[in-house]
Design a protein around this motif. Structure first.
Motif, PDB file in Angstrom:
ATOM      1  N   UNK B  79       0.813  -1.223   0.000  1.00 13.08           N
ATOM      2  CA  UNK B  79       0.000   0.000   0.000  1.00 13.08           C
ATOM      3  C   UNK B  79       0.842   1.267   0.000  1.00 13.08           C
ATOM      4  N   UNK B  80       1.951   1.219   0.747  1.00 17.81           N
ATOM      5  CA  UNK B  80       2.785   2.412   0.846  1.00 17.81           C
ATOM      6  C   UNK B  80       3.433   2.711  -0.500  1.00 17.81           C
ATOM      7  N   UNK B  81       3.991   1.657  -1.126  1.00 17.43           N
ATOM      8  CA  UNK B  81       4.581   1.833  -2.450  1.00 17.43           C
ATOM      9  C   UNK B  81       3.543   2.339  -3.434  1.00 17.43           C
ATOM     10  N   UNK B 254       9.798   8.353   2.447  1.00 20.33           N
ATOM     11  CA  UNK B 254       9.384   6.979   2.198  1.00 20.33           C
ATOM     12  C   UNK B 254      10.388   6.013   2.809  1.00 20.33           C
ATOM     13  N   UNK B 255      11.672   6.330   2.641  1.00 20.92           N
ATOM     14  CA  UNK B 255      12.700   5.416   3.125  1.00 20.92           C
ATOM     15  C   UNK B 255      12.701   5.310   4.646  1.00 20.92           C
ATOM     16  N   UNK B 321      -2.004   7.295  13.246  1.00 23.87           N
ATOM     17  CA  UNK B 321      -2.391   8.584  12.660  1.00 23.87           C
ATOM     18  C   UNK B 321      -1.197   9.326  12.083  1.00 23.87           C
ATOM     19  N   UNK B 322      -0.037   9.192  12.754  1.00 23.50           N
ATOM     20  CA  UNK B 322       1.157   9.844  12.245  1.00 23.50           C
ATOM     21  C   UNK B 322       1.568   9.279  10.898  1.00 23.50           C
ATOM     22  N   UNK B 323       1.603   7.949  10.805  1.00 26.68           N
ATOM     23  CA  UNK B 323       2.058   7.339   9.560  1.00 26.68           C
ATOM     24  C   UNK B 323       1.018   7.499   8.449  1.00 26.68           C
ATOM     25  N   UNK B 324      -0.251   7.297   8.784  1.00 24.40           N
ATOM     26  CA  UNK B 324      -1.287   7.478   7.761  1.00 24.40           C
ATOM     27  C   UNK B 324      -1.341   8.943   7.331  1.00 24.40           C
ATOM     28  N   UNK B 325      -1.173   9.824   8.297  1.00 23.15           N
ATOM     29  CA  UNK B 325      -1.132  11.252   7.967  1.00 23.15           C
ATOM     30  C   UNK B 325       0.027  11.551   7.033  1.00 23.15           C
ATOM     31  N   UNK B 326       1.158  10.873   7.276  1.00 23.86           N
ATOM     32  CA  UNK B 326       2.317  11.139   6.419  1.00 23.86           C
ATOM     33  C   UNK B 326       2.039  10.680   4.991  1.00 23.86           C
ATOM     34  N   UNK B 327       1.303   9.581   4.836  1.00 24.72           N
ATOM     35  CA  UNK B 327       0.973   9.131   3.478  1.00 24.72           C
ATOM     36  C   UNK B 327       0.128  10.181   2.759  1.00 24.72           C
ATOM     37  N   UNK B 464     -11.924  13.499  -0.100  1.00 27.05           N
ATOM     38  CA  UNK B 464     -11.955  12.034  -0.104  1.00 27.05           C
ATOM     39  C   UNK B 464     -10.569  11.466   0.188  1.00 27.05           C
ATOM     40  N   UNK B 465     -10.036  11.780   1.389  1.00 24.53           N
ATOM     41  CA  UNK B 465      -8.716  11.248   1.735  1.00 24.53           C
ATOM     42  C   UNK B 465      -8.731   9.728   1.850  1.00 24.53           C
ATOM     43  N   UNK B 466      -9.921   9.159   1.968  1.00 25.93           N
ATOM     44  CA  UNK B 466     -10.055   7.710   2.084  1.00 25.93           C
ATOM     45  C   UNK B 466      -9.400   6.988   0.922  1.00 25.93           C
ATOM     46  N   UNK B 467      -9.413   7.642  -0.255  1.00 25.74           N
ATOM     47  CA  UNK B 467      -8.796   7.022  -1.424  1.00 25.74           C
ATOM     48  C   UNK B 467      -7.357   6.613  -1.131  1.00 25.74           C
ATOM     49  N   UNK B 468      -6.657   7.413  -0.337  1.00 17.28           N
ATOM     50  CA  UNK B 468      -5.277   7.107   0.014  1.00 17.28           C
ATOM     51  C   UNK B 468      -5.212   6.270   1.294  1.00 17.28           C
ATOM     52  N   UNK B 469      -6.022   6.685   2.276  1.00 13.53           N
ATOM     53  CA  UNK B 469      -5.957   6.031   3.588  1.00 13.53           C
ATOM     54  C   UNK B 469      -6.255   4.530   3.484  1.00 13.53           C
ATOM     55  N   UNK B 470      -7.230   4.185   2.647  1.00 12.09           N
ATOM     56  CA  UNK B 470      -7.594   2.766   2.550  1.00 12.09           C
ATOM     57  C   UNK B 470      -6.480   1.955   1.890  1.00 12.09           C
ATOM     58  N   UNK B 471      -5.729   2.575   0.992  1.00  8.07           N
ATOM     59  CA  UNK B 471      -4.649   1.852   0.323  1.00  8.07           C
ATOM     60  C   UNK B 471      -3.554   1.467   1.299  1.00  8.07           C
ATOM     61  N   UNK B 472      -3.149   2.451   2.117  1.00  8.72           N
ATOM     62  CA  UNK B 472      -1.923   2.238   2.889  1.00  8.72           C
ATOM     63  C   UNK B 472      -2.161   1.663   4.278  1.00  8.72           C
ATOM     64  N   UNK B 473      -3.403   1.621   4.728  1.00 10.86           N
ATOM     65  CA  UNK B 473      -3.640   1.208   6.120  1.00 10.86           C
ATOM     66  C   UNK B 473      -3.048  -0.158   6.477  1.00 10.86           C
TER      67      UNK B 473
END
Lengths: 637, 486
Positions: B79-81, B254-255, B321-327, B464-473
């Protein structure tokens, strides 16, 4: 019960329409402004009228026990948190909806006349519609984050509208100042939300308020949380120390001052605290702070109002002062009383601002009351309605401000005699500066230029009709909250009773009420007479410039030099720090270190170069020596 | 397999472009980047259908490459990639299009380098083998170096050299780190999964942390490793600056998530309070410098340091929240910073000036441009309903959970950000022009397309931040789980 649910289902669509239409109006007027020309004013007004009708429809089809939610979509979700985009419809939000859309509509109509000749006509209405959209989100949200969207959104619109005449950089400065000061408050609000999330695991009112009962009164966390929320309220509602942006905000067109900086946006802080009264009731310390800040703001701002000569500036300080009254009410736990004053203040202050706009319009942009006078004859409707506004804010019996202000005073009296006395003094000052403005503007002789005198005219119907409607509301609005001495029901208290239950407060005795009302009324009439006598009969004028003032007068005229103080203590040091960081740390220290490293690398390279002799015999020698060393190491280890 | 396509296509494009000349180069470059975007959207959609099973990486491609040392060609998407690939491929067409209607010398080489850069960036984001990742990391430096060196401003030579050496020094430290990890890992390889599951002992992690941290901190950049950045952003050609600030600095962020937190967890535990303090101080420090900056590009550079400082702080808070926020915020920052530098470019193209004090009055002559610029400014000061708000809200909450006072410090960015951004906007856009004979035509077609796209993206991800949040969770949860052991 089932009937109730069915009823609520029918109300969901109108509720969704309420914020949607102003947003639609914003898009239409901003995208097609050029083609629409003056039609955009009417379209924008329609985009507020229909939501007003929807709000009225909801009001009539619900009762005081109503409370239902309107989900729109899931917004942010992470971990165990889920923050929906959803609305809450209950008496408190319905009341605010009626105020925002009702007064908003009148001010839209007024603006059609007022902004008629402005080249940014369509742009003005698009901003105004956007403002109403955000204001509606603010009052309709079912959680703090949706309120925060509206909260920052109205701040943006305030920024755009204060700097509406963007060619003038001092107006832009005022706009920027307003935005930044609001942002200081917003940081408080944001941190307050973080505490709420930590304590309750949610930002929804329903969840938070039901869980709050488990928290003991005066718990440290709840005190911090409420203080932070109050910081947010200070910024938006212009309380000490974050009030200096509001008088500057008068740079915007007058309808903006009426709508945003008097009737609606600046009362958002009062709405926030009333909405969160469950939390504030748990934090007596915060309430005391609110009371002190409110009373201090009310007094200080009203004193400044005595010495200002710009008609809008006087009204601006008066707004700051009246907001202080509302916070004083919140501080003693009289949440419904604060809302009552929000309501009546919205009527009479919108009226006064719009009236001043009509005057400024007639005077060709002149705002200095020393150059007015005698406008009574040329502007009869404006004169009459402005007088009603003045009577209402001064607390003359039967006008709207009388009842709400009396209620605040009575509530504060129960709490503290000292603060009561200060507020009484403030309300006396209020009637002095208001009648000073009224008499200097409308009575006596005209003091402007001949050209201005020639052009004096009553404003068109789009301007006078809103004035008349607001004058009627300022006259009868107070009857929504008749005190118990009149043996009538307090309609507003009854309506809000389910959202904001009455505290078990001891009421003041009826005798005290009679004495309070009677003596205040007598004082107001004495003041009217004295002010008339001073400025009109004796023809005294405010000083022409600050050189001729006495030190105290100059101090007040310059607003206690608070702006200068903030400049010296906050703005200048940050600018200085910026230069120091860049020149000293970035350029000197860090880059010195970086360059030293680079120099080291170059020197090492130079050193290594000496070994590279190009002599094959040396290389072979070095290889053999190295291999011996490596082998030796193998054996040793 | 799809990942391989995403990696190879820009490489092919890069070669094909060398054979073209003139305007054909940029049109073809745009076409390639749009095809790449199309494939990305397809992959995104496929990815959404299988959200639940996230690990191991999807659409992977693994092949033995070099047996000694044991390096495999191991790429895939978690998800992160996925989010990073979306960021890269979403921005590339915009960056290319922003160069239309500008004269660029030797365009075939310029766009060829850009495509090479895209490939290298994708490579960084999809590699699951440490050395393969390292190769792409270094590869990404070469095209941007030449872009800045050949197409940059007056001081380009000394500035690009400084930039190159700065980052190369960091990379070298990272390489030592990887070699050490290779030997200390019982399986003797660079495989990400193996490195995550076989931590080296805590005593080594103490110093290993700094090898990796220095490399990433320079790239991000975190104060005080940042002094290469403002000058480079100013001197590089606009598209180079967009690549650097929009995508390349996200390599560092990312790294941190991929190669630092889960691989050196006890080192992170030991040092992250210091790292966070550094980031939080950097936010205030860079914001304050930005207030008095007289050059728009440098102002945006310092504001960028403040924004990425907050992202890095949120990452080191190591909570969801920190990591998802960073995404969310990495994507948002990429979009917004490209918008900001493009606006600076539009102004420079017409007035030959980027001086904050010396322009003014643009609102009068180019109202459309002023409006889009306002939208980008609002997004970068994190107004709710724009993409900037969601990320900042989550990051600050992440920081708050780690330490309340750090959240207050980091939160100052919402005040200071408004100060420097509105000051800049007021001086440049509002008021009356202070320039003599300013001619400022409103937007050209390509500029309009770019700015409208950016505005749409700003509101889309804001609503619609969910578009990203759902990918990386799921991937973020895995990282947290691996980072918080012991």
């Amino acid at each position: 019960m089932t009937e109730n649910i069915l009823n609520e289902m029918n109300l969901i669509k109108p509720a969704m329409l309420i914020p949607l239409l102003p947003l639609l109006g914003f898009f239409i007027t901003s995208l097609f402004g050029k083609q629409l020309k003056h039609a955009s004013g009417w379209i924008a007004s329609l985009a507020i009228l229909v939501p007003f009708i929807c709000s009225a429809y909801i009001f009539m089809n619900t009762d005081a026990a109503t409370s239902f939610e309107v989900p729109i979509f899931d917004w942010i979700a992470f971990g165990k948190f889920s923050i929906p985009f959803a609305f809450l419809i209950d008496p408190l939000s319905i009341l605010m909806l009626l105020v925002v859309t009702g007064i908003g509509f009148l001010i839209h109509i007024y603006s059609i006349g007022y902004m008629h000749h402005d080249e940014g006509f369509s742009r003005f209405f698009s901003y105004l519609n956007l403002f109403v959209f955000f204001m509606l989100l603010l009052v309709m949200g079912n959680n703090y984050l949706v309120m925060f969207i509206g909260w920052e959104g109205v701040g943006l619109c305030s920024y755009l509208l204060i700097g509406f005449w963007f060619k003038n950089q001092s107006y832009n400065d005022a706009a920027k100042k307003a935005f930044i000061m609001n942002r200081i408050g917003d940081l408080g609000f944001l941190l307050g939300m973080f505490f709420l999330m930590m304590m309750f695991g949610s930002l929804e009112y329903k969840t938070i308020f039901s869980k709050a009962s488990e928290i003991p009164v005066g718990a440290g966390l709840i005190v911090i949380t409420t203080l932070l929320l109050f910081v947010g309220a200070m910024g938006k509602s212009a309380q000490i120390p974050l009030y200096t942006w509001l008088p500057d905000a008068m740079a915007g067109p007058t309808p903006v001052s009426a709508l945003i900086h008097a009737a609606t946006m600046v009362t958002a802080g009062i709405y926030l605290i009333t909405r969160s009264h469950v939390l504030f009731a748990l934090a007596p310390f915060t309430s005391d702070i609110i009371l002190i800040v409110g009373v201090a703001t009310a007094l200080f701002a009203s004193i400044i109002g005595l010495k200002q000569n710009d008609i809008k500036k006087v009204l601006a300080y008066s707004t700051v002062s009246q907001l202080g009254f509302m916070f004083a009410a919140l501080g003693v736990g009289a949440y419904k009383t604060a809302m009552f004053h929000v309501l009546t203040h919205a009527f009479f202050k919108a009226l006064l601002f719009l009236g001043s706009g009509s005057v400024i319009h007639a005077m060709g942009g002149e705002q200095d009351i020393r150059k007015m006078g005698g406008l009574r004859k040329a502007l009869p409707i404006t004169n009459f309605t402005f007088l009603i506004g003045t009577l209402a804010i001064s607390g003359v019996p039967l006008f709207a401000g009388f009842f709400s202000k009396d209620e605040i005073l009575a509530n504060v009296f129960v709490h503290s005699n000292l603060f009561f006395a200060v507020l009484v003094l403030t309300s006396i000052i209020t009637s002095i500066y208001m009648f000073r403005v009224y008499f200097l503007t409308f009575s006596g002789e005209f003091r402007g230029t001949d050209e201005q005198k020639h052009h004096l005219h009553e404003s068109p119907a789009t301007i006078t009709i809103p004035l008349i409607i607001l004058a009627v509301l300022s006259t009868v609005g107070g009857f929504l909250g008749l005190p118990s001495v009149f043996h009538a029901t307090h309609k507003l208290n009854a309506y809000l009773g389910n959202v904001v239950p009455s505290l078990s407060e001891h009421e003041v005795s009826h005798n005290f009420e009679y004495i309070l009302m009677g003596s205040l009324t007598a004082i107001v009439f004495i003041i009217i007479f004295a002010v008339f006598n001073y400025f009109i009969s004796k023809k005294n004028m405010p000083e022409a410039n600050e050189e001729v003032m006495n030190p105290v007068g100059r101090f007040i005229y310059n607003k206690y030099y608070v702006d200068e103080f903030y400049n010296a203590v906050f703005v200048r040091p940050v600018m200085l720090l910026s230069d120091i960081f860049l020149v000293l740390i970035d350029k000197l220290i860090i880059d010195l270190f970086v360059n030293a490293l680079a120099w080291l690398a170059i020197s090492l390279g130079k050193g290594a170069r000496l070994i590279q002799t190009g002599n094959t015999g040396f290389y072979v020698f070095a290889m053999v020596i190295s291999m011996i060393v490596l082998l030796a190491l193998q054996f040793i280890i | 397999m799809l990942t391989l396509v995403l990696l190879i296509l820009p490489l092919i494009a890069s070669l094909v472009l060398l054979a073209t000349r003139g305007n054909a180069s940029r049109s073809l470059a745009l076409l390639f980047s749009l095809v790449q975007l199309g494939i990305t959207l397809y992959v995104w959609n496929e990815f959404r259908n299988t959200l639940a099973i996230d690990l191991p990486a999807k659409f992977g491609f693994v092949k033995e490459w070099i047996s000694r040392p044991n390096i495999s060609f191991n790429i895939g998407l978690d998800g992160i990639s996925m989010v990073m690939v979306i960021l890269t491929n979403l921005l590339l067409p915009l960056i290319i299009l922003s160069g239309f209607n500008r004269t660029i010398d030797r365009p075939h080489i310029f766009y060829s380098l850009m495509m090479l850069m895209q490939s290298a960036l994708i490579g960084v984001f999809v590699s699951f083998d440490g050395l393969l990742y390292y190769i792409f990391w270094e590869l990404a430096l070469i095209p941007i170096y030449f872009i800045a060196f050949n197409w940059g401003g007056v001081n380009r030579k000394s500035v690009t050299l400084k930039f190159f050496i700065y980052t190369l020094a960091g990379s070298l430290l990272m390489l030592f780190g990887f070699i050490f990890l290779y030997w200390s890992n019982p399986l003797h390889n660079f495989n990400w999964n193996d490195l995550v599951n076989n931590h080296t002992c805590g005593c080594n992690q103490t110093w290993l942390f700094w090898l990796f941290f220095a490399a990433f901190a320079i790239k991000i950049p975190i104060v005080p490793f940042h002094t290469w950045q403002p000058d480079t952003y100013k001197e590089a050609p606009t598209q180079g600056t967009m690549l650097l600030s929009g995508i390349m600095l996200k390599m560092g962020l990312y790294s941190l998530i991929r190669w630092l937190l889960p691989i050196i967890p006890s080192g992170v535990m030991e040092w992250n309070s210091l790292a966070i303090a550094l980031c939080a101080a950097g936010i205030v420090y860079a914001s304050i410098i930005a207030i008095m900056q007289q050059d728009m590009k440098k102002l945006f550079a310092y504001s960028s340091i403040a924004h990425v400082g907050l992202i890095a702080a949120g990452i080191f808070a190591i909570n969801v929240q920190g990591l998802q926020g960073s995404m969310v915020q990495m994507l948002a920052h990429g979009i917004n910073v490209v918008g900001l530098f493009f606006c600076a470019d539009i102004i420079f193209h017409r007035t030959q000036s980027n001086h904050v004090e010396g322009i003014g009055g643009i609102r009068l002559v180019a109202p459309q441009f002023a409006t889009y610029f306002m939208i980008v400014v609002l997004a970068s000061v994190a107004l709710p309903l724009t993409n900037g708000f969601v990320g900042e809200f989550m990051l600050l909450y992440g920081l708050y959970e780690y330490n309340h006072w750090l959240a207050v410090t980091g939160g100052l960015t919402i005040i200071l950000g408004a100060v420097y951004m509105l000051r800049m906007y007021q001086k440049v856009i509002l008021g009356e022009s202070v320039m003599e004979n300013m001619s400022f035509p409103d937007l050209l077609w390509n500029e309009k397309v770019v700015l409208i796209s950016i505005a749409v993206l700003i509101f889309f991800f804001g609503l619609y931040p969910k578009a990203i949040l759902e990918l990386s969770e799921p991937a973020v949860n895995f990282i947290i789980e691996k980072s918080l052991i012991k």
